[in-house]
Design a protein around this motif. Structure first.
Motif, mmCIF file in Angstrom:
data_model
loop_
_atom_site.group_PDB
_atom_site.id
_atom_site.type_symbol
_atom_site.label_atom_id
_atom_site.label_comp_id
_atom_site.label_asym_id
_atom_site.label_seq_id
_atom_site.Cartn_x
_atom_site.Cartn_y
_atom_site.Cartn_z
ATOM 1 N N ALA A 253 47.949 42.527 45.036
ATOM 2 C CA ALA A 253 47.236 42.900 46.219
ATOM 3 C C ALA A 253 45.982 42.337 46.153
ATOM 4 O O ALA A 253 44.843 42.874 47.067
ATOM 5 C CB ALA A 253 47.273 44.403 46.517
ATOM 6 N N ALA B 59 56.987 44.247 56.683
ATOM 7 C CA ALA B 59 57.534 44.500 55.138
ATOM 8 C C ALA B 59 59.028 44.120 55.375
ATOM 9 O O ALA B 59 59.769 44.718 56.117
ATOM 10 C CB ALA B 59 57.095 45.928 54.787
ATOM 11 N N ILE C 197 42.824 49.288 53.915
ATOM 12 C CA ILE C 197 44.079 49.203 53.165
ATOM 13 C C ILE C 197 44.679 50.618 53.202
ATOM 14 O O ILE C 197 44.049 51.451 52.532
ATOM 15 C CB ILE C 197 43.722 48.609 51.786
ATOM 16 C CG1 ILE C 197 43.134 47.319 51.914
ATOM 17 C CG2 ILE C 197 45.162 48.404 50.785
ATOM 18 C CD1 ILE C 197 42.727 46.471 50.696
ATOM 19 N N LEU D 161 44.007 40.678 49.156
ATOM 20 C CA LEU D 161 43.606 41.604 50.361
ATOM 21 C C LEU D 161 42.688 42.424 49.992
ATOM 22 O O LEU D 161 41.584 42.390 50.803
ATOM 23 C CB LEU D 161 45.069 42.478 50.279
ATOM 24 C CG LEU D 161 44.802 43.363 51.518
ATOM 25 C CD1 LEU D 161 44.804 42.974 52.976
ATOM 26 C CD2 LEU D 161 45.997 44.367 51.774
ATOM 27 N N PRO E 13 48.211 49.009 46.631
ATOM 28 C CA PRO E 13 46.754 48.513 46.779
ATOM 29 C C PRO E 13 46.086 47.935 45.726
ATOM 30 O O PRO E 13 45.083 47.160 45.793
ATOM 31 C CB PRO E 13 46.361 49.542 47.571
ATOM 32 C CG PRO E 13 47.243 50.350 48.170
ATOM 33 C CD PRO E 13 48.411 50.111 47.030
ATOM 34 N N THR F 9 52.339 46.136 57.995
ATOM 35 C CA THR F 9 53.003 46.199 57.021
ATOM 36 C C THR F 9 53.199 45.293 56.133
ATOM 37 O O THR F 9 53.302 44.120 56.583
ATOM 38 C CB THR F 9 54.353 47.290 57.300
ATOM 39 O OG1 THR F 9 55.332 46.267 57.692
ATOM 40 C CG2 THR F 9 54.091 48.312 58.109
ATOM 41 N N GLY F 10 53.436 45.369 54.861
ATOM 42 C CA GLY F 10 53.500 44.276 53.777
ATOM 43 C C GLY F 10 52.179 43.376 54.071
ATOM 44 O O GLY F 10 52.563 42.232 54.077
ATOM 45 N N ASN G 298 49.845 42.550 51.925
ATOM 46 C CA ASN G 298 49.116 41.993 50.832
ATOM 47 C C ASN G 298 49.594 40.442 50.558
ATOM 48 O O ASN G 298 48.825 39.722 49.729
ATOM 49 C CB ASN G 298 49.532 42.858 49.648
ATOM 50 C CG ASN G 298 50.939 42.894 49.133
ATOM 51 O OD1 ASN G 298 51.625 43.199 50.117
ATOM 52 N ND2 ASN G 298 51.376 42.641 48.003
ATOM 53 N N ARG G 299 50.674 39.879 51.148
ATOM 54 C CA ARG G 299 50.815 38.596 50.836
ATOM 55 C C ARG G 299 51.839 37.939 51.959
ATOM 56 O O ARG G 299 52.082 38.750 53.187
ATOM 57 C CB ARG G 299 51.648 38.533 49.400
ATOM 58 C CG ARG G 299 52.815 39.128 49.535
ATOM 59 C CD ARG G 299 53.574 39.311 48.084
ATOM 60 N NE ARG G 299 54.671 40.022 47.913
ATOM 61 C CZ ARG G 299 55.904 39.597 47.696
ATOM 62 N NH1 ARG G 299 55.998 38.421 46.974
ATOM 63 N NH2 ARG G 299 56.959 40.221 47.397
ATOM 64 N N CYS H 13 50.328 48.488 52.429
ATOM 65 C CA CYS H 13 50.536 47.568 51.196
ATOM 66 C C CYS H 13 51.121 48.649 50.171
ATOM 67 O O CYS H 13 50.812 49.677 49.860
ATOM 68 C CB CYS H 13 49.224 47.170 50.640
ATOM 69 S SG CYS H 13 49.311 46.365 48.905
ATOM 70 N N ARG H 14 52.383 48.285 49.446
ATOM 71 C CA ARG H 14 53.078 49.178 48.617
ATOM 72 C C ARG H 14 52.038 49.635 47.458
ATOM 73 O O ARG H 14 51.950 50.688 46.901
ATOM 74 C CB ARG H 14 54.236 48.493 48.237
ATOM 75 C CG ARG H 14 54.938 49.497 47.361
ATOM 76 C CD ARG H 14 56.388 48.462 46.658
ATOM 77 N NE ARG H 14 57.219 48.193 47.683
ATOM 78 C CZ ARG H 14 58.167 47.159 47.377
ATOM 79 N NH1 ARG H 14 58.132 46.473 46.439
ATOM 80 N NH2 ARG H 14 58.902 46.910 48.232
#
Length: 258
Positions: free
Chosen positions: A48, A97, A63, A51, A43, A12-13, A15-16, A40-41
């Motif tokens: 993002a 996350a 994703i 990612l 995408p 989770t989380g 993307n960074r 990812c909250r």
């Protein structure tokens, strides 16, 4: 030492920060997972982009739109992951996350405390509930007895800031809501380890160190790079067995006091 070998993992989380670092390191493994689910909250958002670029080059990255503070989003994510996995289960769930509000004790508010607690503590609780059937399926489908992260595991990314006996960094940043949420996450990890052991699922709380991420930088200048933290954490995960379930460890495998 045994190499971490998983057919499927969900971060989770992703993307960074640490989440993206974990995805990158899973790709570099000698035998990468067949499925890397990157929660990812947003995408399609700018945050993002890295990612998205990675997923466009690696078909094993899927994703998944996922807001861990939203129960309906979690349920939809579990259904989507289940579809991709077909009849097999999910080996590794990494609840990464998280969020922080750099408030002092005097400026802490109901709204901030609720928001941080919902993301950092309630999110991993609901994720555990929603993905339990897939983790159980992975445990049942793995040969041998005992617990391991290669079989079925739930890893909650916690923080030494949640250690009641440490009060690490208090002089730099109080972040009361963050500390309380991580202390509660540690207890949740213990509860999950007790409840899910009979299903063959290993559960731990893991402190990644003070890392050079957006979140880490709220307390000053962190000493650890994302790569150093992630390499250490994956090494720790590869070494865990039944005796480690329910523990609170750091990225070097040291036990942290509650």
């Amino acid at each position: 030492m045994a190499e971490l070998s998983v057919r499927s993992v969900l971060v989770t989380g992703a993307n960074r920060g640490l989440g993206l670092g974990l995805v990158q390191h899973f790709l570099r493994m000698p035998k990468p997972p067949q499925w890397i689910f990157a929660g990812c909250r947003d995408p399609k958002g700018q945050r993002a982009q890295e990612l998205q670029n990675l997923a466009s080059k690696h078909p094993n990255i899927i994703i998944i739109p996922l807001e861990v503070a939203d129960p309906s989003s979690i349920k939809a994510a579990a259904a989507k992951v289940g579809e991709h996995l077909g009849g097999s289960g999910l080996n590794l769930l990494i609840n990464n996350a998280g969020m922080v509000k750099s408030n002092t004790l005097d400026t802490e508010t109901l709204e901030d405390m609720s928001e941080v607690y919902t993301t950092n503590t309630i999110g991993p609780l609901l994720m555990g509930q929603a993905f339990l059937p897939l983790l159980k399926k992975a445990a049942q489908g793995s040969p041998g007895s005992g617990l391991s992260c290669s079989k079925a595991a739930m890893v909650n990314i916690s923080s030494i800031a949640g250690s009641i006996s440490s009060f690490f960094g208090w002089e730099v940043v109080q972040a009361t809501s963050y500390r309380c949420s991580k202390a509660a996450l540690n207890m949740l990890s213990k509860c999950q380890s007790l409840a899910y052991k009979e299903h063959g699922i290993l559960c731990i709380a893991l402190h990644p160190g003070w890392v050079q991420t957006d979140l880490g930088a709220t307390a000053g200048k962190p000493p650890l790079t994302v790569d150093e933290s992630v390499q250490g954490m994956l090494k720790v995960l590869s070494s865990l067995s039944e005796k480690d379930t329910g523990t609170f460890l750091d990225w070097e495998g040291n036990v942290i006091s509650w």
